[in-house]
Design an enzyme around this catalytic site. Sequence first.
Site, PDB file in Angstrom:
ATOM      1  N   GLY B 148       0.847  -1.186   0.000  1.00  0.00           N
ATOM      2  CA  GLY B 148       0.000   0.000   0.000  1.00  0.00           C
ATOM      3  C   GLY B 148       0.885   1.238   0.000  1.00  0.00           C
ATOM      4  N   CYS B 149       0.393   2.317  -0.612  1.00  0.00           N
ATOM      5  CA  CYS B 149       1.233   3.516  -0.703  1.00  0.00           C
ATOM      6  C   CYS B 149       1.420   4.153   0.673  1.00  0.00           C
ATOM      7  CB  CYS B 149       0.667   4.507  -1.713  1.00  0.00           C
ATOM      8  SG  CYS B 149      -1.057   4.942  -1.469  1.00  0.00           S
ATOM      9  N   ASN B 150       0.368   4.192   1.466  1.00  0.00           N
ATOM     10  CA  ASN B 150       0.519   4.700   2.830  1.00  0.00           C
ATOM     11  C   ASN B 150       1.394   3.754   3.656  1.00  0.00           C
ATOM     12  OD1 ASN B 150      -1.354   6.824   2.343  1.00  0.00           O
ATOM     13  ND2 ASN B 150      -3.030   5.379   2.665  1.00  0.00           N
ATOM     14  N   THR B 153       5.044   4.321   3.000  1.00  0.00           N
ATOM     15  CA  THR B 153       5.564   5.537   3.627  1.00  0.00           C
ATOM     16  C   THR B 153       5.816   5.329   5.114  1.00  0.00           C
ATOM     17  OG1 THR B 153       4.045   6.641   2.097  1.00  0.00           O
ATOM     18  CG2 THR B 153       5.247   8.038   3.633  1.00  0.00           C
TER      19      THR B 153
END
EC number: 1.2.1.38
Lengths: 342, 342, 342, 342
Positions: B148-150, B153
């Site tokens: 997932g992109c979140n 991060t």
Amino acid sequence: MSHKIAILGASGYTGAELVRLIATHPGMEIAALGANSKAGQGMAQVFPHLRHLDLPDLVTIDEIGFADIDLCFCALPHKTSQEVISALPRDLRIVDLSADFRLRDPAAYEKWYGNPHAAVELQKEAVYGLTEFYRDEIRAARLVAGTGCNAATGQYLLRPLIAAGVIDLEDIILDLKCGVSGAGRSLRENLLHAELSEGYHAYAVGGTHRHLGEFDQEFSAIAGRDVRIQFTPHLVPANRGILATGYVRGEAGAIHDALAAQYDDEPFIELLPMGEAPSTRHVRGSNFCHIGVVADRIPGKTIVIAALDNLTKGSSGQALQNANLMLDIQETEGLMLAPVFP
Amino acid sequence: MSHKIAILGASGYTGAELVRLIATHPGMEIAALGANSKAGQGMAQVFPHLRHLDLPDLVTIDEIGFADIDLCFCALPHKTSQEVISALPRDLRIVDLSADFRLRDPAAYEKWYGNPHAAVELQKEAVYGLTEFYRDEIRAARLVAGTGCNAATGQYLLRPLIAAGVIDLEDIILDLKCGVSGAGRSLRENLLHAELSEGYHAYAVGGTHRHLGEFDQEFSAIAGRDVRIQFTPHLVPANRGILATGYVRGEAGAIHDALAAQYDDEPFIELLPMGEAPSTRHVRGSNFCHIGVVADRIPGKTIVIAALDNLTKGSSGQALQNANLMLDIQETEGLMLAPVFP
Amino acid sequence: MSHKIAILGASGYTGAELVRLIATHPGMEIAALGANSKAGQGMAQVFPHLRHLDLPDLVTIDEIGFADIDLCFCALPHKTSQEVISALPRDLRIVDLSADFRLRDPAAYEKWYGNPHAAVELQKEAVYGLTEFYRDEIRAARLVAGTGCNAATGQYLLRPLIAAGVIDLEDIILDLKCGVSGAGRSLRENLLHAELSEGYHAYAVGGTHRHLGEFDQEFSAIAGRDVRIQFTPHLVPANRGILATGYVRGEAGAIHDALAAQYDDEPFIELLPMGEAPSTRHVRGSNFCHIGVVADRIPGKTIVIAALDNLTKGSSGQALQNANLMLDIQETEGLMLAPVFP
Amino acid sequence: MSHKIAILGASGYTGAELVRLIATHPGMEIAALGANSKAGQGMAQVFPHLRHLDLPDLVTIDEIGFADIDLCFCALPHKTSQEVISALPRDLRIVDLSADFRLRDPAAYEKWYGNPHAAVELQKEAVYGLTEFYRDEIRAARLVAGTGCNAATGQYLLRPLIAAGVIDLEDIILDLKCGVSGAGRSLRENLLHAELSEGYHAYAVGGTHRHLGEFDQEFSAIAGRDVRIQFTPHLVPANRGILATGYVRGEAGAIHDALAAQYDDEPFIELLPMGEAPSTRHVRGSNFCHIGVVADRIPGKTIVIAALDNLTKGSSGQALQNANLMLDIQETEGLMLAPVFP
């Protein structure tokens, strides 16, 4: 072999855009970055988005040893540029991104810029940098004058039509919408986010924008007679992009044909199918220019529209394209980056 | 030699971003673009910003001959992905960008996604695609699950701190701000420009965002015990970018050291000097992740902040980085594009 | 009867916002607009959006005859304000929007603002302008100190929780996202549209933002002991709005109850149903503050979120609300404008 | 005395804008809110920015008892509106915000909207709602047809020039830039934030936009002969605002005089001093229209520019202005809100 490159004015947006493009260019190496006001700083301080690159620190222009430089980009403010370039070695290849050498006629320069030119000899030497139309001259040039970003957009749209004689020269209107970065990194109240976002307006209305000097010079030269267009720029809340909407008299079919004849083999100019209109969001961050042609409901009237990124095709990308030619590198090298959407 | 690439889900944002990146990749060639809902259209119709590229037309997934394909990117919606991948050849290298194979535990998958997994065997086979931490496994993998992109991060920020034991595991808060493209090209009222621009809000508040499944799985594995963080995403009016602000208990110096030890040799992770904070605008359009560490005025508390582009380092750039490893290409190939600023 | 109003600092955003609000206020009349740097200009030149109003021209502060003025708003820069107010008549009612009189302790002022206070007597006299909590004092005050916009947002969220004893005082985190206009109409490179739009970042990280002085003063006074919170502001690309996300230890139910008890009769504070989160876009241009409470998945942890418009409820609307009280006008007069959405 | 108001289509942007404006209108009271698709919901669910208001819940149109209603605003989609209004009591005062009753000629309606009109009798009865030009008819009307937002902007600019005979009727070009909310709350891919922000484009190029039907009808009626203008709308990334740039043949002085003669006594139309250009940001959220006139460098050509807020002066504000007239209320009541800037 890698060519050594200097960039003067590296702390502005067009300077940073040059660095961005050259970063993945296999035939160029950035040897010096000049920026008098920020000399001593690292590029990562001035432009944190470039911090991954191994770049020389910013220095004053005086500190640069130009003997080792193969080509110098000048991304300095207008008027400063002519002073700086006058003092550079006379055999140094230069691509200037300022307005200083765009107009060949000293009187025209003074009319539009309000001061006499301080380097008239260089003004004569400079080649106008609209690559697709001055390719041979640029290849042989020592000093190339990058075009205005608005001026480039309007010319991509109108030059082929004037040259082909498919439009009436008396009634050409260019309604242009440009993003904010065209004004540079200048501290002006009307460029603040709070002033600009969520609104839009026309400026330099009535034919006072300096890029008209370029339109007058170039269109008159093509037509062999005086051509004066109407040109109204608008500032819209986006960082990059110029959209030029042209209103002309002429048949849409002939107009589309003239553009196709001119651009079919060009790597960066994309003519859309008849009836389609381009968008700035589809060229953002790239060296591409999209052009559309639509017939108006009123017979004999046609709308032509061009979109490009003012910082890339409109200035730094154009400059790199010209530098490639001057250094005998493949013209498209470093410039085939696809637009960034969304 | 050029590897033949297929992209399934080519009409979405991550699909388009893959095409953008692969466009200048010297070792890959796009052989097939699958998009069932827009099959038959050319890519220039669906994504006009890619019109300069010579790309195959969109086809249904059934029409693709996978025998010729060296690697397939699946940029399909969650749940669709597991069905489609189940039907693909079992020896086809696949980088999946959906959420379907991120969680190794079928029960965890069902808890966070609300349905039983339809391809449990593949779920076991899949390697978690956070490149910097699973590099060897990815190199040997057939099926890689993009994070997932979140989740990416947050993990860039916190994994080294958990692994090094420099923060308290009980009080980890991740306040995340993300741009709009993370929600994809979906027709939802709350994604309209008029709804989103000029405002911001938190969503999935209280620990309900699905990316928490990844945090739980990964952080617990590193710590060797259950770790549960607080995570609140916010939607902000920008197209690209994730900024994750982490609040942790631990000494800033030790935290900065742990991050430096982890990332000093990484090509895409830039640790800022102590006390500096990153910005999403400085990674836009690129595969870079910037990380900053600042000590709070309260002794023993530290703020850690990471910025990346959700479409690039957060999904499609990560996917390409993993594909490079799987195909034994230089890991950074096609990914060294500098961020686009402004 | 209409009260005569002077506004000093009328060329800034909070000055303009005061004019906007007073324009439809039936009990006030703008008698003087002071702005030293733009004296001599008409308000329509400085703020064209106010051109339909019949307003006095901008004058220097010296030119204003304060004898006729019933109440004076000072929307001047910090430090200038204390100098100007020192020279005004001692019986003139003043609502100050600067930071100069927010801190009651001269040492605290010097710590946060870096210079000794030049009007310590006035500092003592000033009443802190958070209307809902200082209503009686404000009604009786001559000099009211408008709160910081971030400080107001954080206090609306946390004061009732500290007062009711429903949260742990050791672990309060305020992660705040604010729009651009909070920085005022200042010529700073990082406030340019091209720098700000399409990106976001944290600033004053680690507990250095001056509004912490207000939090420390107010929260400690309520708790009867030293309270120090963590506070990290972020700048997001929108003109108006503050969203404060608070992370606290305490039961969501008790927290919601404490907020309801405090705010149920307040005209401008809207407590959302349990589990809902507010958005800045739903308070834009208005004097309303929306507050939400959500229980975290981790028992005993709760997220509280407040949204308001920094220029209205965060400064000029608050100032007008206080002025209404000081002039014995209905508190909500001129302030019931609905938010502007979209 | 307070008039009872119904709003049909209360879940759209123009419906919400009507509620916002009426919220502080002393002579109106919202008695019913109709929205078939969201019936049963409270307005705070559909539009959280209106949650502070004490409003009736949304109901289906069938549920509304129109006997008690003094005036009904119809903010329904085109075509739906004519069906709904046909079924309403024939003595009910109605202000329609759709396109259904703008064109008086059934054939013109069918040409521009593609279907035969289903309520031709009502079409004849309806009065065109451009307040400043149809004031007496509106005062006496039962059914008023709100104008198109683009059509209103263009008419404010051009009607006085055509009526005064100060411009050439053969060469009128209107290049219009509009914000996003003009498209309504519709789920269309090209209205997503990620598609729209940071870019701009022309649409309905070549004379296909439906508002041309209004221009043709009105301008021809004024001129007493067929008038056909060129009209190109552009979509720009802002929520509110229309900027219309008109290119006409005529003397700037005579043009400015004609506009002054028309608008000097109008409460909402502000003619700027000769040579100044308006901006949408200076009318945002208000019922004002700013108009500027600039002479081109080419003798005999003039640029005229108008700015207004499409949701206010362009639709809901105009509708309320008309309703005030129909109910014999002061025309400006509820509409003197100053623009919201920044």
